[in-house]
Design an enzyme around this catalytic site. Structure first.
Site, PDB file in Angstrom:
ATOM      1  N   CYS A  32     -13.163  -2.231  -3.915  1.00 55.43           N
ATOM      2  CA  CYS A  32     -12.771  -2.007  -5.315  1.00 55.43           C
ATOM      3  C   CYS A  32     -12.905  -3.302  -6.118  1.00 55.43           C
ATOM      4  O   CYS A  32     -13.360  -3.290  -7.269  1.00 55.43           O
ATOM      5  CB  CYS A  32     -11.338  -1.487  -5.392  1.00 55.43           C
ATOM      6  SG  CYS A  32     -11.036   0.037  -4.462  1.00 55.43           S
TER       7      CYS A  32
ATOM      8  N   CYS B 211      -7.915  -3.154  -2.172  1.00 63.78           N
ATOM      9  CA  CYS B 211      -9.186  -2.725  -1.574  1.00 63.78           C
ATOM     10  C   CYS B 211     -10.317  -3.697  -1.905  1.00 63.78           C
ATOM     11  O   CYS B 211     -10.627  -3.938  -3.078  1.00 63.78           O
ATOM     12  CB  CYS B 211      -9.515  -1.312  -2.057  1.00 63.78           C
ATOM     13  SG  CYS B 211     -11.229  -0.814  -1.846  1.00 63.78           S
TER      14      CYS B 211
ATOM     15  N   CYS C 278      17.959  17.429  10.146  1.00 61.86           N
ATOM     16  CA  CYS C 278      16.864  18.226  10.726  1.00 61.86           C
ATOM     17  C   CYS C 278      16.879  18.163  12.251  1.00 61.86           C
ATOM     18  O   CYS C 278      16.778  17.084  12.848  1.00 61.86           O
ATOM     19  CB  CYS C 278      15.531  17.717  10.174  1.00 61.86           C
ATOM     20  SG  CYS C 278      14.088  18.225  11.112  1.00 61.86           S
TER      21      CYS C 278
ATOM     22  N   CYS D 260      13.762  16.708  13.803  1.00 59.50           N
ATOM     23  CA  CYS D 260      13.714  15.253  13.629  1.00 59.50           C
ATOM     24  C   CYS D 260      14.546  14.561  14.706  1.00 59.50           C
ATOM     25  O   CYS D 260      14.130  13.544  15.275  1.00 59.50           O
ATOM     26  CB  CYS D 260      14.223  14.865  12.243  1.00 59.50           C
ATOM     27  SG  CYS D 260      13.315  15.624  10.875  1.00 59.50           S
TER      28      CYS D 260
END
Length: 440
Positions: A195, A192, A60, A63
Site C-alpha cells: 500500500c 501494508c 458460553c 467457550c
C-alpha cells in the site's frame, strides 16, 4: 427461619464463584494473551506475526469447553505465533468490528491479509496445524518479497493522495453508492508495504484523472465494516464502482499511475461507444477481446443448419441487449458457432448438454463459470450480473484453450453439402469380382 451458617457460606461461595467465572475464562498466569478493545490494535493488527484470536463469552458453555484446548494451543505455538482471546461481552465494539455472531469464534490474523475464519475441528492438533499453514504461507511470501515485516507498529500514511477522496462509514454511501459517477476505490492498511508503494502512484493517478473519474481510498484498519461489506481479502484491493454500485469488480491491472489512468480512460470511452458481440474467429480475436477484459462472456450458438440465419440473428440481438445493459463494465461479449472451437468447448465443458450455451471466463486466472439456466434474456442478465460479483462459482479450465482460425459467418443460411451416392456392389467390386475371387 433458621439457616445454617455453613449453608449461607456455601451459597455465597457458589454465587461469588459464578460471578468470578463469568468475568473471564483465562487467568493472569494463562499462556493465552488477554485482549481488550484498547490493546487489540497493538497486540493483533500491528503484529509482525500470525495471531490466533478467540472471541468468547464467559457464559458460553462451548467457550468454557474450549478453554483448556486453547491454552494447550498457546503452549504449543509459544514463540511461533500469538494465541489470544477477547471477552466479546466486555468488549462489544471489537466483536462488532468483525461481525461476530456466535461463540466461540476463532479468527486468524496474518500480516497483510484480511482475517481468516477458522472452521476446523476444535482440538489442539487441528488448530495448531491450521496456524502452521498460515505461518508457512507468510514465510513463503516474505521469501518471495511479497510481504515484509512492518517493524512493529502501525503508521499512518505520511501523505494522503490530495485528489483522492477519503471515504468512511459516514460518507461512503452518499459519495459512492448514490453517485452516478464512476468511482475507483483503494482499500488499504497503513502498515501494508504494498500500500505504501502504491501511495505515490495513486496520488498521481487521482490528480491526472480529476474531472473524469473519481478516486477514493478506505483505511481498513479504521473502516472494517466497509472492508467486510465488500469482502476485501487483502491489501491493497482496488474496486471499480460502475453503474451497478452494488456489484463492484476488482481492478487487476498494474499498480502504476499510467496503468490506472489508462484503464479509467478506456472505461470512460467504452461506456460512450456502441456495444458489440464479436464472433470468435481466431486466437487474435480471443486475445484482443478477452485478454484485457475483467470477464469475457462467450456464447456457443447452434449450428447454422439447426437455427438458420433468422434464429442465429435472434440470439445475437439478445446478446446485444445484454451487452448494452453492461456496456459500462469492463466485459467483452463474444459468440462462436457450435463445434468450431472444440478445444475451448472441451475445457469449459460445453456441448454435452446442447446449444446455445454461455460461459463467463477470466482468462488471466484460467477459470470459468457456466450458465446453468435457460438461454433466455432474463437468465442471461442475471448470469452476467452474478458473475460480476463472483457469485457463480469458478471452475478451473486446466490449461489455455487452443483457438483455431475459422471463417467469419457470412450472415446467410447454411448449405447442406450433399455427398455422392455410391453402390455397395461398387464398393465391394461387384458380383463378378466377388465370383472371381471365390474361384481363386
Amino acid at each position: 427461619m433458621y439457616k445454617s451458617p455453613l449453608t449461607l457460606l456455601t451459597l455465597l461461595t457458589i454465587c461469588f464463584g459464578f460471578f468470578d467465572l463469568s468475568s473471564a475464562l483465562y487467568g493472569s498466569s494463562s499462556p493465552v494473551v488477554q485482549l481488550t478493545a484498547s490493546n487489540f490494535k497493538s497486540k493483533v493488527l500491528n503484529s509482525n506475526g500470525v495471531v490466533l484470536v478467540e472471541f468468547f463469552a464467559p457464559w458460553c458453555g462451548h467457550c468454557k469447553a474450549l478453554t483448556p484446548t486453547w491454552e494447550k494451543v498457546a503452549n504449543i505455538l509459544k514463540g511461533v505465533a500469538t494465541v489470544a482471546a477477547i471477552d466479546a461481552d466486555a468488549h462489544q465494539s471489537a466483536a462488532q468490528d468483525y461481525g461476530i455472531k456466535g461463540f466461540p469464534t476463532i479468527k486468524v490474523f496474518v500480516p497483510g491479509k484480511a482475517p481468516i475464519d477458522y472452521q476446523g475441528a476444535r482440538d489442539a492438533k487441528s488448530i495448531a496445524n491450521f496456524a502452521y499453514k498460515q505461518i508457512k504461507g507468510l514465510l513463503s511470501d516474505r521469501l518471495e518479497g511479497k510481504s515484509k515485516p512492518t517493524g512493529g507498529g502501525s503508521k499512518e500514511k505520511k501523505s494522503e493522495p490530495s485528489a483522492s477522496v477519503e471515504l468512511n462509514a459516514s460518507n461512503f454511501d452518499d459519495l459512492v453508492i448514490e453517485s452516478n459517477e464512476l468511482w475507483i476505490v483503494e482499500f488499504f492498511a497503513p502498515w501494508c508495504g504494498h500500500c505504501k508503494k502504491l501511495a505515490p502512484e495513486w496520488k498521481r493517478a487521482a490528480k491526472n484523472l480529476q474531472g473524469k473519474v473519481k478516486l477514493g481510498h478506505v483505511n481498513c484498519d479504521v473502516e472494517q465494516s466497509i472492508m467486510s461489506r465488500f469482502k476485501v481479502q487483502g491489501f491493497p484491493t482496488i474496486l471499480v464502482f460502475g453503474p451497478d454500485k452494488s456489484s463492484p469488480y476488482p481492478y487487476e491491472g498494474a499498480r502504476s499511475a499510467s496503468a490506472i489512468e489508462s484503464f479509467a480512460s478506456e472505461l470512460v470511452e467504452s461506456s460512450a461507444g456502441p456495444v458489440e458481440v464479436t464472433e470468435l474467429t481466431g486466437p487474435d480475436v480471443m486475445e484482443k477481446k478477452c485478454g484485457s477484459a475483467a470477464i469475457c462472456f462467450i456464447s456457443f450458438l447452434p449450428d447454422i443448419l439447426d437455427s438458420k440465419a433468422e434464429g442465429r440473428n435472434k440470439y445475437l440481438e439478445m446478446l446485444l441487449s445484454v451487452a448494452e445493459k453492461f456496456k459500462k463494465q469492463p466485459y467483452s461479449f463474444m459468440w462462436v458457432a457450435a463445434v468450431t472451437q472444440m478445444d475451448l468447448e472441451k475445457r469449459v465443458n460445453v456441448g454435452g448438454y446442447g446449444y446455445p450455451a454461455m460461459v463467463a471466463m477470466n482468462v488471466k486466472k484460467g477459470v470459468y463459470a457456466p450458465l446453468k439456466s435457460a438461454f433466455e434474456l432474463q437468465h442471461l442478465l442475471e448470469f452476467v450480473k452474478d458473475a460480476g460479483t463472483g457469485g457463480k462459482g469458478n471452475v478451473p479450465m486446466n490449461g489455455t484453450p487452443e483457438i483455431v482460425k475459422t471463417k467469419e459467418w457470412d450472415g446467410k443460411d447454411g448449405e447442406l453439402i450433399e455427398e455422392d451416392e455410391f453402390s455397395l456392389d461398387e464398393l465391394m467390386g461387384g458380383d463378378d469380382a466377388v465370383g472371381s475371387k471365390d474361384e481363386l
